[in-house]
Design an enzyme around this catalytic site. Structure first.
Site, PDB file in Angstrom:
ATOM      1  N   LYS A 118       0.865  -1.190   0.000  1.00  0.00           N
ATOM      2  CA  LYS A 118       0.000   0.000   0.000  1.00  0.00           C
ATOM      3  C   LYS A 118       0.889   1.223   0.000  1.00  0.00           C
ATOM      4  CE  LYS A 118      -4.473   0.728   0.164  1.00  0.00           C
ATOM      5  NZ  LYS A 118      -5.503  -0.151  -0.401  1.00  0.00           N
TER       6      LYS A 118
HETATM    7  P1  NAD Z   1     -12.889   7.724  -3.035  1.00  0.00           P
HETATM    8  O1  NAD Z   1     -11.909   8.775  -2.711  1.00  0.00           O
HETATM    9  O2  NAD Z   1     -13.274   7.511  -4.450  1.00  0.00           O
HETATM   10  O3  NAD Z   1     -14.237   7.981  -2.210  1.00  0.00           O
HETATM   11  C1  NAD Z   1     -14.279   8.092  -0.813  1.00  0.00           C
HETATM   12  C2  NAD Z   1     -15.671   8.547  -0.413  1.00  0.00           C
HETATM   13  O4  NAD Z   1     -15.747   8.560   1.011  1.00  0.00           O
HETATM   14  C3  NAD Z   1     -16.012   9.963  -0.887  1.00  0.00           C
HETATM   15  O5  NAD Z   1     -17.378  10.008  -1.231  1.00  0.00           O
HETATM   16  C4  NAD Z   1     -15.747  10.816   0.368  1.00  0.00           C
HETATM   17  O6  NAD Z   1     -16.508  11.991   0.379  1.00  0.00           O
HETATM   18  C5  NAD Z   1     -16.195   9.841   1.438  1.00  0.00           C
HETATM   19  N1  NAD Z   1     -15.618  10.116   2.738  1.00  0.00           N
HETATM   20  C6  NAD Z   1     -14.336  10.399   3.056  1.00  0.00           C
HETATM   21  N2  NAD Z   1     -14.221  10.630   4.374  1.00  0.00           N
HETATM   22  C7  NAD Z   1     -15.455  10.476   4.899  1.00  0.00           C
HETATM   23  C8  NAD Z   1     -15.994  10.570   6.187  1.00  0.00           C
HETATM   24  N3  NAD Z   1     -15.228  10.907   7.236  1.00  0.00           N
HETATM   25  N4  NAD Z   1     -17.320  10.337   6.346  1.00  0.00           N
HETATM   26  C9  NAD Z   1     -18.091  10.017   5.286  1.00  0.00           C
HETATM   27  N5  NAD Z   1     -17.646   9.911   4.035  1.00  0.00           N
HETATM   28  C10 NAD Z   1     -16.353  10.153   3.862  1.00  0.00           C
HETATM   29  O7  NAD Z   1     -12.303   6.385  -2.377  1.00  0.00           O
HETATM   30  P2  NAD Z   1     -12.659   4.886  -2.752  1.00  0.00           P
HETATM   31  O8  NAD Z   1     -11.680   4.443  -3.773  1.00  0.00           O
HETATM   32  O9  NAD Z   1     -14.116   4.769  -3.009  1.00  0.00           O
HETATM   33  O10 NAD Z   1     -12.261   4.145  -1.395  1.00  0.00           O
HETATM   34  C11 NAD Z   1     -13.165   4.041  -0.293  1.00  0.00           C
HETATM   35  C12 NAD Z   1     -12.746   2.887   0.584  1.00  0.00           C
HETATM   36  O11 NAD Z   1     -12.726   1.682  -0.185  1.00  0.00           O
HETATM   37  C13 NAD Z   1     -11.346   3.020   1.190  1.00  0.00           C
HETATM   38  O12 NAD Z   1     -11.358   2.418   2.470  1.00  0.00           O
HETATM   39  C14 NAD Z   1     -10.500   2.166   0.249  1.00  0.00           C
HETATM   40  O13 NAD Z   1      -9.326   1.675   0.881  1.00  0.00           O
HETATM   41  C15 NAD Z   1     -11.467   1.059  -0.054  1.00  0.00           C
HETATM   42  N6  NAD Z   1     -11.133   0.321  -1.282  1.00  0.00           N
HETATM   43  C16 NAD Z   1     -11.054   0.956  -2.474  1.00  0.00           C
HETATM   44  C17 NAD Z   1     -10.770   0.220  -3.616  1.00  0.00           C
HETATM   45  C18 NAD Z   1     -10.743   0.846  -4.994  1.00  0.00           C
HETATM   46  O14 NAD Z   1     -10.669   0.103  -5.977  1.00  0.00           O
HETATM   47  N7  NAD Z   1     -10.835   2.158  -5.138  1.00  0.00           N
HETATM   48  C19 NAD Z   1     -10.553  -1.157  -3.529  1.00  0.00           C
HETATM   49  C20 NAD Z   1     -10.655  -1.785  -2.275  1.00  0.00           C
HETATM   50  C21 NAD Z   1     -10.957  -1.025  -1.160  1.00  0.00           C
END
Ligand code: NAD
Length: 429
Positions: A118
Protein backbone atom coordinates in the site's frame (compact mmCIF):
# COMPACT_ATOMS: atom_id res chain seq x y z
CA UNK A 1 0.88 -8.65 20.84
CA UNK A 2 3.62 -8.96 18.25
CA UNK A 3 6.29 -6.30 18.60
CA UNK A 4 6.41 -3.81 15.75
CA UNK A 5 9.91 -2.62 16.58
CA UNK A 6 11.08 -2.51 12.98
CA UNK A 7 8.49 0.12 12.09
CA UNK A 8 8.96 3.83 12.65
CA UNK A 9 5.95 4.94 14.68
CA UNK A 10 3.90 8.09 14.90
CA UNK A 11 3.04 9.37 18.37
CA UNK A 12 -0.16 7.77 19.61
CA UNK A 13 -2.89 9.85 21.28
CA UNK A 14 -5.09 8.20 23.98
CA UNK A 15 -8.17 7.93 21.74
CA UNK A 16 -6.11 6.76 18.82
CA UNK A 17 -7.08 3.38 17.43
CA UNK A 18 -3.99 2.03 15.72
CA UNK A 19 -4.89 0.36 12.43
CA UNK A 20 -1.66 -1.65 12.39
CA UNK A 21 -2.27 -3.06 15.88
CA UNK A 22 -5.80 -3.99 14.80
CA UNK A 23 -4.49 -5.72 11.69
CA UNK A 24 -1.97 -7.63 13.85
CA UNK A 25 -4.74 -8.68 16.23
CA UNK A 26 -6.71 -10.27 13.40
CA UNK A 27 -3.54 -11.94 12.14
CA UNK A 28 -2.82 -13.30 15.63
CA UNK A 29 -6.36 -14.68 15.93
CA UNK A 30 -5.96 -16.45 12.59
CA UNK A 31 -2.51 -17.75 13.57
CA UNK A 32 -3.95 -19.15 16.82
CA UNK A 33 -6.81 -20.82 15.00
CA UNK A 34 -4.35 -22.30 12.46
CA UNK A 35 -1.82 -23.19 15.21
CA UNK A 36 0.89 -21.42 13.24
CA UNK A 37 4.46 -21.56 14.41
CA UNK A 38 5.46 -18.45 16.42
CA UNK A 39 8.33 -17.76 14.02
CA UNK A 40 5.99 -17.79 11.02
CA UNK A 41 3.68 -15.39 12.85
CA UNK A 42 6.68 -13.11 13.50
CA UNK A 43 7.54 -13.06 9.80
CA UNK A 44 3.95 -12.36 8.73
CA UNK A 45 3.60 -9.58 11.34
CA UNK A 46 6.35 -7.47 9.81
CA UNK A 47 6.22 -5.65 6.48
CA UNK A 48 9.12 -6.78 4.32
CA UNK A 49 10.00 -3.28 3.20
CA UNK A 50 8.93 0.19 4.40
CA UNK A 51 9.82 3.18 2.24
CA UNK A 52 9.22 6.84 3.08
CA UNK A 53 10.32 9.45 0.58
CA UNK A 54 10.40 13.24 0.65
CA UNK A 55 8.35 14.82 -2.13
CA UNK A 56 9.32 18.43 -2.72
CA UNK A 57 6.63 20.14 -4.79
CA UNK A 58 6.36 23.64 -6.19
CA UNK A 59 2.83 24.94 -5.62
CA UNK A 60 1.06 27.14 -8.16
CA UNK A 61 1.84 30.22 -6.04
CA UNK A 62 5.57 29.52 -6.24
CA UNK A 63 5.86 28.22 -2.66
CA UNK A 64 7.77 24.94 -2.13
CA UNK A 65 6.26 22.31 0.14
CA UNK A 66 7.82 18.97 1.12
CA UNK A 67 5.41 16.07 1.57
CA UNK A 68 6.08 12.58 2.93
CA UNK A 69 5.15 9.70 0.64
CA UNK A 70 4.97 6.12 1.93
CA UNK A 71 5.06 2.73 0.26
CA UNK A 72 4.87 -0.37 2.44
CA UNK A 73 5.51 -3.79 0.92
CA UNK A 74 4.14 -6.33 3.32
CA UNK A 75 4.71 -9.65 1.59
CA UNK A 76 5.68 -10.99 -1.84
CA UNK A 77 5.49 -14.62 -0.85
CA UNK A 78 2.72 -15.33 -3.39
CA UNK A 79 3.79 -12.92 -6.14
CA UNK A 80 4.57 -9.25 -6.89
CA UNK A 81 3.46 -6.67 -4.32
CA UNK A 82 0.05 -5.19 -5.14
CA UNK A 83 -1.89 -2.36 -3.54
CA UNK A 84 -3.43 1.06 -3.90
CA UNK A 85 -2.14 4.57 -3.46
CA UNK A 86 -4.14 6.72 -1.02
CA UNK A 87 -4.26 10.53 -0.92
CA UNK A 88 -6.02 11.51 2.30
CA UNK A 89 -5.12 13.82 5.21
CA UNK A 90 -5.32 10.92 7.71
CA UNK A 91 -2.64 8.81 5.96
CA UNK A 92 0.08 7.63 8.36
CA UNK A 93 2.78 5.03 8.04
CA UNK A 94 0.92 2.78 10.47
CA UNK A 95 -2.28 3.02 8.43
CA UNK A 96 -0.42 2.27 5.19
CA UNK A 97 1.29 -0.69 6.90
CA UNK A 98 -2.05 -2.08 8.07
CA UNK A 99 -3.56 -1.71 4.62
CA UNK A 100 -0.52 -3.40 3.04
CA UNK A 101 -1.01 -6.39 5.34
CA UNK A 102 -4.73 -6.59 4.47
CA UNK A 103 -3.78 -6.70 0.79
CA UNK A 104 -1.62 -9.79 1.40
CA UNK A 105 -4.52 -11.72 2.95
CA UNK A 106 -7.01 -10.39 0.37
CA UNK A 107 -4.97 -11.56 -2.63
CA UNK A 108 -4.38 -14.95 -1.01
CA UNK A 109 -8.07 -15.31 -0.15
CA UNK A 110 -9.08 -14.57 -3.75
CA UNK A 111 -6.43 -16.96 -5.05
CA UNK A 112 -4.63 -14.36 -7.14
CA UNK A 113 -0.82 -14.50 -7.41
CA UNK A 114 0.08 -11.25 -5.67
CA UNK A 115 1.56 -10.15 -2.41
CA UNK A 116 0.37 -7.11 -0.47
CA UNK A 117 1.46 -3.47 -0.48
CA UNK A 118 0.00 0.00 0.00
CA UNK A 119 1.11 3.57 -0.51
CA UNK A 120 -0.06 6.99 0.48
CA UNK A 121 0.54 10.68 0.94
CA UNK A 122 -1.11 12.67 3.76
CA UNK A 123 -2.81 15.33 1.63
CA UNK A 124 -6.36 16.40 0.92
CA UNK A 125 -6.38 16.27 -2.88
CA UNK A 126 -9.24 18.79 -2.92
CA UNK A 127 -6.80 21.41 -1.62
CA UNK A 128 -4.43 21.03 -4.58
CA UNK A 129 -4.80 22.03 -8.23
CA UNK A 130 -4.65 19.40 -10.96
CA UNK A 131 -1.18 20.65 -11.90
CA UNK A 132 0.04 20.37 -8.30
CA UNK A 133 -1.41 16.84 -7.98
CA UNK A 134 0.35 15.84 -11.18
CA UNK A 135 3.70 17.17 -9.92
CA UNK A 136 3.20 15.42 -6.54
CA UNK A 137 2.30 12.11 -8.22
CA UNK A 138 5.18 12.25 -10.69
CA UNK A 139 7.78 13.09 -8.02
CA UNK A 140 6.42 10.39 -5.69
CA UNK A 141 6.61 7.83 -8.54
CA UNK A 142 10.08 8.95 -9.48
CA UNK A 143 11.29 8.58 -5.87
CA UNK A 144 9.89 5.02 -5.85
CA UNK A 145 11.29 4.09 -9.25
CA UNK A 146 13.49 1.26 -7.95
CA UNK A 147 10.75 -0.14 -5.71
CA UNK A 148 7.91 -0.52 -8.23
CA UNK A 149 7.61 -2.39 -11.52
CA UNK A 150 5.31 -4.83 -13.34
CA UNK A 151 6.89 -7.88 -11.74
CA UNK A 152 7.92 -6.15 -8.50
CA UNK A 153 5.21 -3.88 -7.10
CA UNK A 154 2.12 -2.72 -8.97
CA UNK A 155 0.20 0.29 -7.56
CA UNK A 156 -3.52 0.94 -8.18
CA UNK A 157 -6.04 3.64 -7.19
CA UNK A 158 -7.34 3.93 -3.64
CA UNK A 159 -9.06 6.71 -1.74
CA UNK A 160 -8.29 10.10 -3.29
CA UNK A 161 -6.65 8.69 -6.43
CA UNK A 162 -8.10 7.41 -9.70
CA UNK A 163 -7.23 6.39 -13.27
CA UNK A 164 -5.79 9.88 -13.77
CA UNK A 165 -3.05 9.40 -11.15
CA UNK A 166 -2.34 5.89 -12.49
CA UNK A 167 -1.74 7.34 -15.99
CA UNK A 168 0.73 9.88 -14.50
CA UNK A 169 2.48 7.08 -12.58
CA UNK A 170 2.66 4.87 -15.66
CA UNK A 171 4.03 7.73 -17.76
CA UNK A 172 6.63 8.77 -15.16
CA UNK A 173 7.85 5.20 -14.72
CA UNK A 174 7.97 4.63 -18.49
CA UNK A 175 9.90 7.84 -19.18
CA UNK A 176 12.41 6.94 -16.46
CA UNK A 177 13.07 3.43 -17.76
CA UNK A 178 13.03 4.50 -21.40
CA UNK A 179 10.08 2.53 -22.78
CA UNK A 180 6.34 2.20 -22.20
CA UNK A 181 5.49 -0.07 -19.25
CA UNK A 182 1.69 -0.22 -18.95
CA UNK A 183 1.91 -3.13 -16.48
CA UNK A 184 3.51 -1.01 -13.75
CA UNK A 185 0.08 0.11 -12.52
CA UNK A 186 -3.51 -1.10 -12.76
CA UNK A 187 -6.69 0.94 -12.72
CA UNK A 188 -5.30 2.92 -15.69
CA UNK A 189 -7.40 4.70 -18.32
CA UNK A 190 -8.48 2.45 -21.19
CA UNK A 191 -6.33 4.50 -23.59
CA UNK A 192 -3.10 3.21 -21.98
CA UNK A 193 -4.12 -0.40 -21.38
CA UNK A 194 -6.72 -0.19 -18.63
CA UNK A 195 -9.40 -2.85 -18.37
CA UNK A 196 -13.07 -2.48 -19.04
CA UNK A 197 -14.97 -3.02 -15.81
CA UNK A 198 -12.11 -1.86 -13.50
CA UNK A 199 -13.72 1.39 -12.43
CA UNK A 200 -16.78 -0.26 -10.92
CA UNK A 201 -15.05 -3.51 -9.94
CA UNK A 202 -14.82 -2.94 -6.18
CA UNK A 203 -18.44 -1.80 -5.95
CA UNK A 204 -19.52 -4.69 -8.17
CA UNK A 205 -17.65 -7.14 -5.95
CA UNK A 206 -19.39 -5.72 -2.88
CA UNK A 207 -22.77 -6.06 -4.60
CA UNK A 208 -22.01 -9.71 -5.47
CA UNK A 209 -21.02 -10.56 -1.88
CA UNK A 210 -24.11 -8.85 -0.44
CA UNK A 211 -26.30 -10.67 -2.96
CA UNK A 212 -24.76 -14.03 -2.00
CA UNK A 213 -25.15 -13.36 1.73
CA UNK A 214 -28.81 -12.45 1.21
CA UNK A 215 -29.33 -15.58 -0.92
CA UNK A 216 -28.01 -17.68 1.98
CA UNK A 217 -30.77 -16.12 4.10
CA UNK A 218 -33.37 -16.95 1.43
CA UNK A 219 -33.62 -13.32 0.27
CA UNK A 220 -32.90 -11.35 -2.90
CA UNK A 221 -31.72 -7.78 -3.41
CA UNK A 222 -35.21 -6.71 -4.50
CA UNK A 223 -36.54 -4.10 -2.06
CA UNK A 224 -33.69 -4.57 0.46
CA UNK A 225 -32.94 -1.30 2.31
CA UNK A 226 -29.28 -0.34 1.91
CA UNK A 227 -27.33 2.47 3.59
CA UNK A 228 -23.91 3.45 2.18
CA UNK A 229 -21.27 5.66 3.82
CA UNK A 230 -19.06 7.16 1.08
CA UNK A 231 -20.17 7.96 -2.44
CA UNK A 232 -16.82 7.79 -4.25
CA UNK A 233 -15.38 5.13 -6.51
CA UNK A 234 -16.50 2.21 -4.33
CA UNK A 235 -19.62 3.55 -2.59
CA UNK A 236 -20.88 5.23 -5.77
CA UNK A 237 -20.51 2.09 -7.89
CA UNK A 238 -22.02 -0.15 -5.18
CA UNK A 239 -24.98 2.24 -4.89
CA UNK A 240 -25.52 2.26 -8.65
CA UNK A 241 -25.29 -1.51 -9.08
CA UNK A 242 -27.46 -2.28 -6.04
CA UNK A 243 -30.04 0.25 -7.26
CA UNK A 244 -29.99 -1.39 -10.72
CA UNK A 245 -30.47 -4.80 -9.09
CA UNK A 246 -33.66 -3.62 -7.35
CA UNK A 247 -32.35 -2.77 -3.88
CA UNK A 248 -33.61 0.41 -2.20
CA UNK A 249 -30.58 2.59 -1.41
CA UNK A 250 -32.12 4.80 1.27
CA UNK A 251 -29.09 6.86 2.39
CA UNK A 252 -25.60 7.76 1.20
CA UNK A 253 -23.02 10.27 2.39
CA UNK A 254 -19.76 12.03 1.62
CA UNK A 255 -17.40 14.01 3.88
CA UNK A 256 -19.91 16.86 4.03
CA UNK A 257 -22.81 14.68 5.22
CA UNK A 258 -25.52 12.59 3.65
CA UNK A 259 -29.05 12.40 2.34
CA UNK A 260 -31.83 10.04 3.41
CA UNK A 261 -35.10 8.99 1.83
CA UNK A 262 -36.92 5.99 3.34
CA UNK A 263 -38.53 5.35 -0.07
CA UNK A 264 -35.14 4.95 -1.76
CA UNK A 265 -32.89 7.43 -3.56
CA UNK A 266 -32.76 7.94 -7.31
CA UNK A 267 -29.08 6.98 -7.52
CA UNK A 268 -28.37 7.97 -11.16
CA UNK A 269 -29.91 11.41 -10.51
CA UNK A 270 -27.96 11.74 -7.22
CA UNK A 271 -24.71 10.86 -9.00
CA UNK A 272 -25.33 13.57 -11.58
CA UNK A 273 -26.21 16.02 -8.78
CA UNK A 274 -23.01 15.16 -6.84
CA UNK A 275 -20.87 15.59 -9.96
CA UNK A 276 -22.32 19.09 -10.49
CA UNK A 277 -22.05 20.10 -6.82
CA UNK A 278 -18.44 19.16 -5.97
CA UNK A 279 -19.55 15.90 -4.28
CA UNK A 280 -21.95 17.76 -1.99
CA UNK A 281 -25.20 15.81 -1.68
CA UNK A 282 -27.10 18.09 0.69
CA UNK A 283 -30.27 19.69 -0.72
CA UNK A 284 -30.83 16.88 -3.21
CA UNK A 285 -34.61 17.14 -3.80
CA UNK A 286 -37.06 15.01 -1.77
CA UNK A 287 -34.46 13.92 0.79
CA UNK A 288 -33.59 14.74 4.38
CA UNK A 289 -30.02 15.82 5.21
CA UNK A 290 -28.28 13.58 7.77
CA UNK A 291 -24.90 13.51 9.45
CA UNK A 292 -22.44 10.67 8.92
CA UNK A 293 -23.01 9.61 12.54
CA UNK A 294 -26.79 9.37 12.00
CA UNK A 295 -26.34 7.50 8.74
CA UNK A 296 -24.58 4.57 10.42
CA UNK A 297 -27.47 4.03 12.83
CA UNK A 298 -30.40 4.26 10.38
CA UNK A 299 -32.86 1.36 10.31
CA UNK A 300 -31.86 -0.73 7.26
CA UNK A 301 -31.14 -4.30 6.14
CA UNK A 302 -27.62 -3.78 4.79
CA UNK A 303 -25.05 -1.22 5.88
CA UNK A 304 -22.06 -0.60 3.59
CA UNK A 305 -19.29 1.55 5.06
CA UNK A 306 -17.35 2.61 1.93
CA UNK A 307 -15.21 5.50 3.20
CA UNK A 308 -12.69 5.34 6.04
CA UNK A 309 -11.40 3.11 8.82
CA UNK A 310 -12.83 3.00 12.35
CA UNK A 311 -16.32 4.27 11.59
CA UNK A 312 -18.22 1.68 13.67
CA UNK A 313 -16.74 1.83 17.15
CA UNK A 314 -17.54 0.95 20.76
CA UNK A 315 -19.39 4.26 20.98
CA UNK A 316 -21.89 3.77 18.16
CA UNK A 317 -22.04 0.00 17.62
CA UNK A 318 -25.02 -0.44 19.93
CA UNK A 319 -27.08 1.89 17.75
CA UNK A 320 -26.23 0.10 14.50
CA UNK A 321 -29.42 -1.60 13.29
CA UNK A 322 -28.33 -3.40 10.10
CA UNK A 323 -28.35 -7.20 10.14
CA UNK A 324 -25.74 -7.38 7.37
CA UNK A 325 -22.68 -5.14 7.20
CA UNK A 326 -20.49 -5.31 4.10
CA UNK A 327 -17.07 -3.73 4.63
CA UNK A 328 -16.48 -2.01 1.29
CA UNK A 329 -13.94 0.24 3.02
CA UNK A 330 -10.85 -1.27 4.61
CA UNK A 331 -11.13 -1.65 8.38
CA UNK A 332 -14.34 0.38 8.96
CA UNK A 333 -15.19 -1.59 12.15
CA UNK A 334 -12.95 -1.46 15.21
CA UNK A 335 -11.91 -4.63 17.00
CA UNK A 336 -14.22 -3.94 19.96
CA UNK A 337 -17.20 -3.09 17.76
CA UNK A 338 -16.55 -6.22 15.74
CA UNK A 339 -16.79 -8.32 18.93
CA UNK A 340 -20.13 -6.72 19.79
CA UNK A 341 -21.53 -7.31 16.29
CA UNK A 342 -20.37 -10.93 16.27
CA UNK A 343 -21.95 -11.53 19.68
CA UNK A 344 -25.19 -10.04 18.38
CA UNK A 345 -25.16 -12.37 15.38
CA UNK A 346 -24.85 -9.59 12.80
CA UNK A 347 -23.45 -10.88 9.50
CA UNK A 348 -20.21 -8.96 8.97
CA UNK A 349 -18.85 -9.49 5.45
CA UNK A 350 -15.16 -8.70 6.04
CA UNK A 351 -13.17 -6.20 3.97
CA UNK A 352 -10.70 -8.74 2.60
CA UNK A 353 -13.68 -10.42 0.92
CA UNK A 354 -16.26 -7.64 0.42
CA UNK A 355 -13.94 -5.14 -1.26
CA UNK A 356 -11.74 -7.60 -3.14
CA UNK A 357 -13.41 -6.88 -6.50
CA UNK A 358 -10.94 -4.07 -7.21
CA UNK A 359 -7.83 -6.18 -6.89
CA UNK A 360 -9.45 -9.02 -8.81
CA UNK A 361 -10.04 -6.79 -11.85
CA UNK A 362 -6.60 -5.20 -11.34
CA UNK A 363 -5.26 -8.73 -11.70
CA UNK A 364 -7.41 -9.26 -14.82
CA UNK A 365 -6.07 -5.97 -16.23
CA UNK A 366 -2.49 -7.10 -15.56
CA UNK A 367 -3.14 -10.50 -17.18
CA UNK A 368 -4.67 -8.84 -20.28
CA UNK A 369 -1.71 -6.44 -20.47
CA UNK A 370 0.92 -9.16 -20.14
CA UNK A 371 -0.76 -11.23 -22.87
CA UNK A 372 -1.48 -8.20 -25.13
CA UNK A 373 -5.17 -9.15 -25.19
CA UNK A 374 -8.21 -7.09 -24.36
CA UNK A 375 -11.41 -8.63 -23.15
CA UNK A 376 -14.91 -7.19 -23.44
CA UNK A 377 -16.61 -5.97 -20.28
CA UNK A 378 -18.90 -8.96 -20.13
CA UNK A 379 -15.93 -11.31 -19.90
CA UNK A 380 -14.25 -9.19 -17.22
CA UNK A 381 -17.45 -9.10 -15.16
CA UNK A 382 -17.94 -12.84 -15.61
CA UNK A 383 -14.43 -13.63 -14.36
CA UNK A 384 -14.93 -11.23 -11.43
CA UNK A 385 -18.25 -12.83 -10.55
CA UNK A 386 -16.73 -16.29 -10.64
CA UNK A 387 -13.75 -15.43 -8.38
CA UNK A 388 -15.90 -13.47 -5.90
CA UNK A 389 -18.55 -16.19 -5.58
CA UNK A 390 -15.87 -18.86 -5.21
CA UNK A 391 -14.14 -16.92 -2.42
CA UNK A 392 -17.47 -16.25 -0.69
CA UNK A 393 -18.37 -19.96 -0.77
CA UNK A 394 -14.95 -20.90 0.60
CA UNK A 395 -15.34 -18.42 3.47
CA UNK A 396 -18.80 -19.76 4.32
CA UNK A 397 -17.50 -23.33 4.21
CA UNK A 398 -14.48 -22.44 6.36
CA UNK A 399 -16.75 -20.68 8.84
CA UNK A 400 -18.90 -23.80 9.16
CA UNK A 401 -15.99 -26.23 9.42
CA UNK A 402 -14.10 -24.20 12.01
CA UNK A 403 -17.21 -22.82 13.74
CA UNK A 404 -15.84 -19.28 13.54
CA UNK A 405 -17.29 -15.94 12.35
CA UNK A 406 -16.82 -14.93 8.71
CA UNK A 407 -13.92 -12.56 9.37
CA UNK A 408 -11.86 -15.19 11.15
CA UNK A 409 -12.82 -17.71 8.46
CA UNK A 410 -11.60 -15.34 5.73
CA UNK A 411 -8.39 -14.62 7.64
CA UNK A 412 -7.63 -18.28 8.24
CA UNK A 413 -7.96 -18.91 4.50
CA UNK A 414 -5.81 -15.93 3.48
CA UNK A 415 -3.19 -16.26 6.21
CA UNK A 416 -3.14 -20.05 5.90
CA UNK A 417 -2.34 -19.91 2.17
CA UNK A 418 0.50 -17.43 2.69
CA UNK A 419 1.91 -19.49 5.58
CA UNK A 420 1.74 -22.63 3.46
CA UNK A 421 3.63 -20.91 0.62
CA UNK A 422 6.20 -19.58 3.09
CA UNK A 423 6.69 -23.08 4.41
CA UNK A 424 7.03 -24.52 0.88
CA UNK A 425 9.43 -21.81 -0.28
CA UNK A 426 11.50 -22.08 2.88
CA UNK A 427 13.50 -19.39 4.63
CA UNK A 428 16.46 -17.88 2.80
CA UNK A 429 19.39 -18.41 3.46
P1 NAD B 1 -12.89 7.72 -3.03
O1 NAD B 1 -11.91 8.77 -2.71
O2 NAD B 1 -13.27 7.51 -4.45
O3 NAD B 1 -14.24 7.98 -2.21
C1 NAD B 1 -14.28 8.09 -0.81
C2 NAD B 1 -15.67 8.55 -0.41
O4 NAD B 1 -15.75 8.56 1.01
C3 NAD B 1 -16.01 9.96 -0.89
O5 NAD B 1 -17.38 10.01 -1.23
C4 NAD B 1 -15.75 10.82 0.37
O6 NAD B 1 -16.51 11.99 0.38
C5 NAD B 1 -16.20 9.84 1.44
N1 NAD B 1 -15.62 10.12 2.74
C6 NAD B 1 -14.34 10.40 3.06
N2 NAD B 1 -14.22 10.63 4.37
C7 NAD B 1 -15.45 10.48 4.90
C8 NAD B 1 -15.99 10.57 6.19
N3 NAD B 1 -15.23 10.91 7.24
N4 NAD B 1 -17.32 10.34 6.35
C9 NAD B 1 -18.09 10.02 5.29
N5 NAD B 1 -17.65 9.91 4.04
C10 NAD B 1 -16.35 10.15 3.86
O7 NAD B 1 -12.30 6.39 -2.38
P2 NAD B 1 -12.66 4.89 -2.75
O8 NAD B 1 -11.68 4.44 -3.77
O9 NAD B 1 -14.12 4.77 -3.01
O10 NAD B 1 -12.26 4.14 -1.40
C11 NAD B 1 -13.17 4.04 -0.29
C12 NAD B 1 -12.75 2.89 0.58
O11 NAD B 1 -12.73 1.68 -0.19
C13 NAD B 1 -11.35 3.02 1.19
O12 NAD B 1 -11.36 2.42 2.47
C14 NAD B 1 -10.50 2.17 0.25
O13 NAD B 1 -9.33 1.68 0.88
C15 NAD B 1 -11.47 1.06 -0.05
N6 NAD B 1 -11.13 0.32 -1.28
C16 NAD B 1 -11.05 0.96 -2.47
C17 NAD B 1 -10.77 0.22 -3.62
C18 NAD B 1 -10.74 0.85 -4.99
O14 NAD B 1 -10.67 0.10 -5.98
N7 NAD B 1 -10.83 2.16 -5.14
C19 NAD B 1 -10.55 -1.16 -3.53
C20 NAD B 1 -10.66 -1.78 -2.27
C21 NAD B 1 -10.96 -1.02 -1.16
Amino acid sequence: MIATHTMPLEAATPAYICPFDQACSYLEAAAKELRLDQGVLEILSHPRKVVTVAIPVKLDNGEIRVLAGHRVQHSDILGPYKGGIRYHPAVTLREVSALAMLMTWKCALLGIPYGGAKGGIAIDPQHYSVGELERITRRYTSELIKDIGPSLDIPAPDMGTSAREMAWMMDTYSVNVGHAVPGVVTGKPLSVGGSLGREKATGRGTMIIVREALADQGKTLEGIRVVIQGFGNVGGAAAELLHQAGAKVIAVSTTTGGVYSPDGLDIPALKAYAAKNHHNLIDFPHTRAITNAELLTLPCDVLIPAALENQITEENVHQVQAQIIAEAANGPITLEANRVLEARGVTVLPDILANAGGVVVSYLEWVQGLSYLFWDEERVNRELESLMVQAYRQVIQQSKVRQVPLRLAAYTLGVGRVAQALNDRGLYP
